[in-house]
Every structure is written in structure tokens, then in C-alpha cells.
Motif scaffolding. Sequence first.
Motif, PDB file in Angstrom:
ATOM      1  N   PRO A  68      -1.357  12.009   2.479  1.00  0.00           N
ATOM      2  CA  PRO A  68      -2.417  12.756   1.791  1.00  0.00           C
ATOM      3  C   PRO A  68      -1.950  14.137   1.335  1.00  0.00           C
ATOM      4  O   PRO A  68      -2.450  14.667   0.339  1.00  0.00           O
ATOM      5  N   ARG A 108       6.376  12.474   1.224  1.00  0.00           N
ATOM      6  CA  ARG A 108       6.813  11.097   1.359  1.00  0.00           C
ATOM      7  C   ARG A 108       7.318  10.844   2.771  1.00  0.00           C
ATOM      8  O   ARG A 108       7.911  11.717   3.401  1.00  0.00           O
ATOM      9  N   ASN A 164       0.846  -1.195   0.000  1.00  0.00           N
ATOM     10  CA  ASN A 164       0.000   0.000   0.000  1.00  0.00           C
ATOM     11  C   ASN A 164       0.885   1.249   0.000  1.00  0.00           C
ATOM     12  O   ASN A 164       1.565   1.513   0.986  1.00  0.00           O
ATOM     13  N   LEU A 170      -0.139   4.403  -0.156  1.00  0.00           N
ATOM     14  CA  LEU A 170      -0.824   5.573   0.400  1.00  0.00           C
ATOM     15  C   LEU A 170      -1.108   5.378   1.880  1.00  0.00           C
ATOM     16  O   LEU A 170      -1.806   4.437   2.276  1.00  0.00           O
ATOM     17  N   GLN A 171      -0.588   6.256   2.709  1.00  0.00           N
ATOM     18  CA  GLN A 171      -0.825   6.169   4.141  1.00  0.00           C
ATOM     19  C   GLN A 171      -2.120   6.882   4.490  1.00  0.00           C
ATOM     20  O   GLN A 171      -2.314   8.054   4.160  1.00  0.00           O
ATOM     21  N   ARG A 172      -3.010   6.194   5.164  1.00  0.00           N
ATOM     22  CA  ARG A 172      -4.319   6.743   5.511  1.00  0.00           C
ATOM     23  C   ARG A 172      -4.275   7.621   6.743  1.00  0.00           C
ATOM     24  O   ARG A 172      -5.051   8.570   6.878  1.00  0.00           O
ATOM     25  N   ALA A 208       6.200   5.768   1.907  1.00  0.00           N
ATOM     26  CA  ALA A 208       4.748   5.981   1.913  1.00  0.00           C
ATOM     27  C   ALA A 208       4.409   7.385   1.436  1.00  0.00           C
ATOM     28  O   ALA A 208       5.149   8.341   1.679  1.00  0.00           O
ATOM     29  N   LEU A 209       3.281   7.495   0.758  1.00  0.00           N
ATOM     30  CA  LEU A 209       2.798   8.783   0.280  1.00  0.00           C
ATOM     31  C   LEU A 209       1.689   9.277   1.202  1.00  0.00           C
ATOM     32  O   LEU A 209       0.675   8.602   1.393  1.00  0.00           O
TER      33      LEU A 209
END
Length: 293
Positions: free
Chosen positions: A150, A154, A32, A34-36, A147-148
Motif C-alpha cells: 500500500p 515492492r 494478485n 497488491l498485498q493487502r 508484490a506492491l
Amino acid sequence: MPTASQEDNNDGSCDPPFTAPPNYSFPHHRLNPLQRYPEKQPIVLVACGSFSPVTYLHLRMFEMAVDYVRQNTDFEVMGGYMSPVSDQYKKPGLLSAHHRVNMCTLATEQTSQWLMVDPWEAFQSYQRTAIVLDHFDYEINTVLGGALLPSGERRHIRIVLLAGSDLISTMSEPGVWSENDLDHILGKYGTFIIERAGSDMDNATETLARWLHNIFLVPQLIQNDVSSTKVRLFLRRGLSVRYLLPAPVVEYIEQHNLYAEDAPSHDKKDKEKERVKDDAWRRAGASTPSSTT
């Protein structure tokens, strides 16, 4: 020995800092990016072991770790990997890397939505656990960029070792692991340890006090003592292993007639030789694959 530093070429490009098997590419199709939850620290779980064969307990270890992370930490799990050990380990009952990687791939691809198998360790010379974790750190953070968030920023993804309680027991034994590798694994990365029946975790962690902040003990709420060793014994005796292993793995074993020739050793000298060899590999800085057998 691989190094974690890059070397510049004459044309200004950089060579990868690690040796790699022919035609190797790092699997990240389920990672994943994208970090939520920006307030949490992103992590990836890595389990090193024999996986000869992979069992439901190996898969459950990841799920138990995820439950623990959600309920007890400020981490966010971005992915999980199995890293089968090289054939160079030469442990009794260790099937060829080709079959072990295939079985792990069947197990993860057909029973999980987020787990992956990295064959990097399996298809080359033996690599110490510390180097394996460095490899994951390089591929996930240096190559893929971590991780990206929102916001578009990074963030570095922390790599964490996932293992059974027998691993932490060997780490606590003087002279079994090198101090440098212990500090590298437990100090830089950390580990989730899945508790097993009959293990004395308090005594095991007492000598590792300086790294306790990076050692996360995960209790088994439903005890499961299935092991690859027991599965191999069942197969040698012609007993069913269905519902101990994922169905695709059972079918693969039957199709290729695996482990049927894996005759047990009842010779005390052979067992002692196996124990001595395990200790020797650990002194070289390795976690013996028995930690996730």
C-alpha cells in the motif's frame, strides 16, 4: 542446464536466464500484485506433477493450503500455479503435454478464480524441480517486480512448493534426491505437504530436520484418496469418472477419447522397470510427478 544468472548482451540488455518454449509468455492474469497485509510475507504456491489427468484433489490441495496459511502462518497467498511435467519424463500413463495442459487450463479457468497453469515446464526438455521454482521466482520477482505494498514499495514474493505426502517420503530416502537440490528446494523455498491417508509424516520428516522450519504439514480434515492412476483405471474399464474430475475435464477426455488405449501392465518386470526409472529421475534432483498424480 539453465542458469539463474542473467547474461548481458552487447547492447546492454539482458537475456532471460531460462530456456523457454516457442511463443511462451508467463501467465499472470490472476496473480494478485497488491498485498493487502504488509505485516505478512507474500507467497505463491506451485504444484509440479503429471496431472494425467487433473483431478478435484489437485484443486483441493490449493484450497487446503490456503486454509492452513490463513489459520496457522504469517503468509499471504498471492496466487497459485500448476506446472505440468515435460513429456520427456516418459512415465507410463503420461498423456501428451498438449492434452495435460489443456485439461489443467480447463480445470483452473472454469472452476477457480485464482489458480493458473504455467506451460513452461511442459513444452520443453525435462527440468528439475529446483529449476522450475527458480523460473517462477524469476518471472514473478525479477520480471513482474514482486508484490506492491500500500505504501508503493515492492516486496519479494516467496515461491513455495505444494505437494502430496509421498513427495516428502521420497525426499527423506537416502540417495533419492541430491543434497544440493534438497537444500535449494527446502532451504530457499520451502514446501506445503498435504497429508494423505496412511502416510507416516513423522518418520518422513525426521531425516529432514534441518529444513523443518520450511516444511508445513497440512492435514486433510476430509480424506480424499482420488488419484490420476485410479481415474485412468476407471476410464480403461469404461467406468464413469464424473464428480471425480471437473466436468470440463471429463468432457475433454470424452471428446478426444483419451486414456482408452492406456492398457494396464500386469507384468512384474514392467512394474519393476517403472520403479527403477522413478528412482533414477529422483536422483537427478526431480520430484516424480506421482507426487501429484
